[in-house]
Motif scaffolding. Structure first.
Motif, PDB file in Angstrom:
ATOM      1  N   LEU A 144       0.837  -1.209   0.000  1.00  0.00           N
ATOM      2  CA  LEU A 144       0.000   0.000   0.000  1.00  0.00           C
ATOM      3  C   LEU A 144       0.869   1.255   0.000  1.00  0.00           C
ATOM      4  CD1 LEU A 144      -2.623  -1.239   2.620  1.00  0.00           C
ATOM      5  CD2 LEU A 144      -3.070  -0.833   0.184  1.00  0.00           C
ATOM      6  N   GLU A 145       1.955   1.231   0.793  1.00  0.00           N
ATOM      7  CA  GLU A 145       2.835   2.411   0.886  1.00  0.00           C
ATOM      8  C   GLU A 145       3.555   2.671  -0.435  1.00  0.00           C
ATOM      9  OE1 GLU A 145       5.534   1.479   4.043  1.00  0.00           O
ATOM     10  OE2 GLU A 145       3.977   1.497   5.590  1.00  0.00           O
ATOM     11  N   GLU A 146       3.948   1.590  -1.125  1.00  0.00           N
ATOM     12  CA  GLU A 146       4.796   1.732  -2.314  1.00  0.00           C
ATOM     13  C   GLU A 146       4.010   1.724  -3.627  1.00  0.00           C
ATOM     14  OE1 GLU A 146       7.586  -1.456  -1.862  1.00  0.00           O
ATOM     15  OE2 GLU A 146       8.403  -0.640   0.020  1.00  0.00           O
ATOM     16  N   ALA A 147       2.685   1.597  -3.532  1.00  0.00           N
ATOM     17  CA  ALA A 147       1.866   1.505  -4.751  1.00  0.00           C
ATOM     18  C   ALA A 147       2.066   2.748  -5.614  1.00  0.00           C
ATOM     19  CB  ALA A 147       0.402   1.356  -4.371  1.00  0.00           C
ATOM     20  N   THR A 148       2.090   2.528  -6.925  1.00  0.00           N
ATOM     21  CA  THR A 148       2.225   3.666  -7.854  1.00  0.00           C
ATOM     22  C   THR A 148       1.052   3.756  -8.829  1.00  0.00           C
ATOM     23  OG1 THR A 148       3.523   2.267  -9.324  1.00  0.00           O
ATOM     24  CG2 THR A 148       4.743   3.671  -7.784  1.00  0.00           C
ATOM     25  N   TRP A 186      -2.526  -0.331  18.766  1.00  0.00           N
ATOM     26  CA  TRP A 186      -2.007  -1.698  18.902  1.00  0.00           C
ATOM     27  C   TRP A 186      -0.903  -1.969  17.879  1.00  0.00           C
ATOM     28  CZ3 TRP A 186      -7.373  -1.024  17.811  1.00  0.00           C
ATOM     29  CH2 TRP A 186      -8.180  -0.979  18.953  1.00  0.00           C
ATOM     30  N   ALA A 187       0.033  -2.810  18.273  1.00  0.00           N
ATOM     31  CA  ALA A 187       1.151  -3.172  17.390  1.00  0.00           C
ATOM     32  C   ALA A 187       0.665  -3.951  16.170  1.00  0.00           C
ATOM     33  CB  ALA A 187       2.171  -4.005  18.163  1.00  0.00           C
ATOM     34  N   CYS A 188      -0.426  -4.705  16.312  1.00  0.00           N
ATOM     35  CA  CYS A 188      -0.885  -5.553  15.191  1.00  0.00           C
ATOM     36  C   CYS A 188      -1.818  -4.796  14.235  1.00  0.00           C
ATOM     37  CB  CYS A 188      -1.575  -6.804  15.716  1.00  0.00           C
ATOM     38  SG  CYS A 188      -2.961  -6.429  16.792  1.00  0.00           S
ATOM     39  N   VAL A 189      -1.965  -3.480  14.455  1.00  0.00           N
ATOM     40  CA  VAL A 189      -2.785  -2.657  13.553  1.00  0.00           C
ATOM     41  C   VAL A 189      -1.946  -1.470  13.076  1.00  0.00           C
ATOM     42  CG1 VAL A 189      -4.851  -1.215  13.308  1.00  0.00           C
ATOM     43  CG2 VAL A 189      -4.934  -3.286  14.729  1.00  0.00           C
ATOM     44  N   ALA A 190      -1.755  -1.358  11.761  1.00  0.00           N
ATOM     45  CA  ALA A 190      -1.087  -0.175  11.198  1.00  0.00           C
ATOM     46  C   ALA A 190      -2.168   0.755  10.672  1.00  0.00           C
ATOM     47  CB  ALA A 190      -0.159  -0.598  10.066  1.00  0.00           C
ATOM     48  N   ALA A 191      -2.041   2.054  10.949  1.00  0.00           N
ATOM     49  CA  ALA A 191      -3.070   3.021  10.531  1.00  0.00           C
ATOM     50  C   ALA A 191      -2.449   4.092   9.637  1.00  0.00           C
ATOM     51  CB  ALA A 191      -3.720   3.655  11.754  1.00  0.00           C
ATOM     52  N   TYR A 192      -3.219   4.560   8.662  1.00  0.00           N
ATOM     53  CA  TYR A 192      -2.725   5.555   7.706  1.00  0.00           C
ATOM     54  C   TYR A 192      -3.825   6.552   7.335  1.00  0.00           C
ATOM     55  CZ  TYR A 192       0.838   1.971   6.623  1.00  0.00           C
ATOM     56  OH  TYR A 192       1.838   1.043   6.681  1.00  0.00           O
ATOM     57  N   ALA A 193      -3.403   7.796   7.118  1.00  0.00           N
ATOM     58  CA  ALA A 193      -4.240   8.741   6.375  1.00  0.00           C
ATOM     59  C   ALA A 193      -3.887   8.565   4.897  1.00  0.00           C
ATOM     60  CB  ALA A 193      -3.954  10.167   6.820  1.00  0.00           C
ATOM     61  N   GLN A 194      -4.900   8.621   4.037  1.00  0.00           N
ATOM     62  CA  GLN A 194      -4.670   8.410   2.608  1.00  0.00           C
ATOM     63  C   GLN A 194      -4.763   9.753   1.895  1.00  0.00           C
ATOM     64  OE1 GLN A 194      -6.903   5.090   0.852  1.00  0.00           O
ATOM     65  NE2 GLN A 194      -7.192   6.318  -0.978  1.00  0.00           N
ATOM     66  N   GLY A 195      -3.601  10.238   1.444  1.00  0.00           N
ATOM     67  CA  GLY A 195      -3.563  11.553   0.810  1.00  0.00           C
ATOM     68  C   GLY A 195      -4.309  11.604  -0.519  1.00  0.00           C
ATOM     69  N   ASN A 196      -4.291  10.482  -1.245  1.00  0.00           N
ATOM     70  CA  ASN A 196      -5.009  10.410  -2.515  1.00  0.00           C
ATOM     71  C   ASN A 196      -6.457  10.004  -2.220  1.00  0.00           C
ATOM     72  OD1 ASN A 196      -6.107   9.868  -4.981  1.00  0.00           O
ATOM     73  ND2 ASN A 196      -4.531   8.426  -5.659  1.00  0.00           N
ATOM     74  N   LEU A 243      -8.048  -2.534  -4.245  1.00  0.00           N
ATOM     75  CA  LEU A 243      -8.136  -4.001  -4.288  1.00  0.00           C
ATOM     76  C   LEU A 243      -7.073  -4.643  -5.180  1.00  0.00           C
ATOM     77  CD1 LEU A 243     -12.013  -4.553  -4.285  1.00  0.00           C
ATOM     78  CD2 LEU A 243     -10.419  -5.143  -2.467  1.00  0.00           C
ATOM     79  N   PRO A 244      -6.825  -4.126  -6.405  1.00  0.00           N
ATOM     80  CA  PRO A 244      -5.792  -4.759  -7.225  1.00  0.00           C
ATOM     81  C   PRO A 244      -4.391  -4.705  -6.591  1.00  0.00           C
ATOM     82  CG  PRO A 244      -7.180  -3.335  -8.577  1.00  0.00           C
ATOM     83  CD  PRO A 244      -7.544  -3.071  -7.142  1.00  0.00           C
ATOM     84  N   ILE A 245      -4.120  -3.624  -5.837  1.00  0.00           N
ATOM     85  CA  ILE A 245      -2.821  -3.507  -5.145  1.00  0.00           C
ATOM     86  C   ILE A 245      -2.681  -4.631  -4.128  1.00  0.00           C
ATOM     87  CG2 ILE A 245      -1.438  -2.038  -3.593  1.00  0.00           C
ATOM     88  CD1 ILE A 245      -2.951   0.402  -4.837  1.00  0.00           C
ATOM     89  N   LEU A 246      -3.739  -4.846  -3.338  1.00  0.00           N
ATOM     90  CA  LEU A 246      -3.707  -5.889  -2.307  1.00  0.00           C
ATOM     91  C   LEU A 246      -3.681  -7.281  -2.946  1.00  0.00           C
ATOM     92  CD1 LEU A 246      -6.343  -4.314   0.115  1.00  0.00           C
ATOM     93  CD2 LEU A 246      -3.885  -4.515   0.547  1.00  0.00           C
ATOM     94  N   ARG A 247      -4.440  -7.425  -4.036  1.00  0.00           N
ATOM     95  CA  ARG A 247      -4.472  -8.743  -4.689  1.00  0.00           C
ATOM     96  C   ARG A 247      -3.095  -9.095  -5.215  1.00  0.00           C
ATOM     97  NH1 ARG A 247      -8.663  -7.891  -7.800  1.00  0.00           N
ATOM     98  NH2 ARG A 247     -10.282  -8.833  -6.528  1.00  0.00           N
ATOM     99  N   ALA A 248      -2.405  -8.111  -5.790  1.00  0.00           N
ATOM    100  CA  ALA A 248      -1.055  -8.369  -6.309  1.00  0.00           C
ATOM    101  C   ALA A 248      -0.088  -8.712  -5.165  1.00  0.00           C
ATOM    102  CB  ALA A 248      -0.560  -7.126  -7.070  1.00  0.00           C
ATOM    103  N   ALA A 249      -0.279  -8.057  -4.020  1.00  0.00           N
ATOM    104  CA  ALA A 249       0.597  -8.323  -2.863  1.00  0.00           C
ATOM    105  C   ALA A 249       0.409  -9.763  -2.361  1.00  0.00           C
ATOM    106  CB  ALA A 249       0.307  -7.343  -1.745  1.00  0.00           C
TER     107      ALA A 249
END
Length: 349
Positions: A306-310, A323-333, A342-348
């Motif tokens: 997700l971080e490196e997606a282009t 919690w350590a087992c949850v990473a949280a992000y604001a999404q600038g886009n 979904l395609p980014i996660l599917r490829a991962a």
């Protein structure tokens, strides 16, 4: 099956949001009205168990508003698609998706038509008819199809369902939300022209948006199920849930970690991506993400992807997580909705 009656099912995706539901209802109705010598019964199927219908608050609202009783709908747990297919009686039209999940792979050979607005993930050769166009709402493609058909088929109820769906899906046709296309605008205008008594866009959008974001009284498990997509990799299955409140509010829910854990364990998910969205008064979205998994390598893989997606870049900024087992992000886009993620996660995977 006993009477050897062909059944042509029109079915949306397993999130069964308003777009999937109305696209299935409207297209099945159109096919039933216009097919020459209908050997088949045309059946729209809502791709969730009936018990989950109450979670689709914007859908229950619009159908109730238009006088369509839930008793007249057919849900996935009320029709044996496998049995019909096995008996050689099933034709399947997919709306608002074009790849069946792994559990339904056996039904692939019954697919005769696809109408979708996502990028094509797999080719389908003839005789399958494929309409895949990058519009804001699949209901736009269904509307175009009906408007090209014989005059008089489109009635007031169907027009109101399609109109409300496109307006909600395209965030009241607001360019700032990044979903609307000229074809969506054209369909809404045509529907309003044909049926001048349709309620005003702002009123429709306001009522449907309020119904969609009405999560008061839902348990965490119900919120996670309300708008759920499931992705399968070679080894793992993850859930991707659309959440209709701000991430900070969601993370403060009492017992959230235990609830996420129970949700994933109970359904065999190795991880969960919660995608939250909220809107300001100008209909501009704010999107945030939380990635949960007890398996650190999987969590790391998903976060990196997700971080490196282009395509597209999500412009993620880390947020504090309890919690350590949850990473949280604001999404600038903010225009990159789940369809793009979904395609980014599917490829991962």
């Amino acid at each position: 099956v006993r009477q050897h009656r062909d059944v042509h099912v029109v079915m949306g995706n397993e999130a069964c949001d308003l777009d999937s539901t109305v696209s299935a209802l409207a297209l099945a109705y159109f096919l039933a009205q216009t097919s020459p010598a209908p050997k088949a019964a045309f059946v729209p199927v809502l791709n969730i168990p009936r018990a989950d219908f109450a979670l689709r608050t914007e859908t229950t609202f619009l159908l109730r508003d238009r006088g369509i009783p839930a008793a007249s709908l057919i849900f996935r747990d009320e029709i044996d698609l496998g049995g019909l297919h096995h008996a050689g009686l099933l034709s399947l039209t997919l709306v608002d998706h074009h790849v069946l999940p792994g559990a339904d792979a056996a039904l692939e050979e019954a697919v005769v038509e696809v109408v979708d607005h996502r990028p094509l993930e797999r080719e389908r050769g003839p005789p399958c008819q494929v309409t895949v166009e990058p519009v804001g709402s699949c209901a736009t493609l269904v509307t175009e199809r009906i408007l090209q058909g014989p005059p008089g088929v489109l009635d007031r109820t169907t027009a109101a369902l399609l109109h409300g769906t496109i307006v909600l899906d395209c965030i009241n046709l607001s360019p700032a939300a990044g979903k609307v296309t000229p074809r969506d605008v054209a369909c809404v205008s045509l529907l309003e022209e044909r049926f001048p008594e349709l309620p005003a866009r702002d009123a429709v959008f306001g009522a449907l948006q309020a119904a969609k974001f009405d999560v008061a009284g839902l348990t965490t498990e119900q919120m996670l199920r309300k708008d759920l997509k499931v992705l399968s990799g070679d080894e793992v299955v993850i859930a991707v849930s659309g959440i209709f409140e701000d991430l900070e509010t969601f993370l403060l829910r009492p017992g959230l970690l235990q609830d996420m854990e129970a949700f994933c364990q109970g359904r065999g998910y190795a991880g969960l991506v919660a995608m939250t969205v909220s809107f300001n008064e100008r209909h501009e979205p704010t999107r945030k993400l939380a990635v949960y998994s007890r398996q650190e390598p999987l969590r790391g893989t998903l976060c990196r992807a997700l971080e490196e997606a282009t395509t597209p870049s999500l412009l993620l900024q880390p947020l504090p997580s309890p919690w350590a087992c949850v990473a949280a992000y604001a999404q600038g886009n903010a225009v990159a909705a789940r369809k793009k993620v979904l395609p980014i996660l599917r490829a991962a995977l």
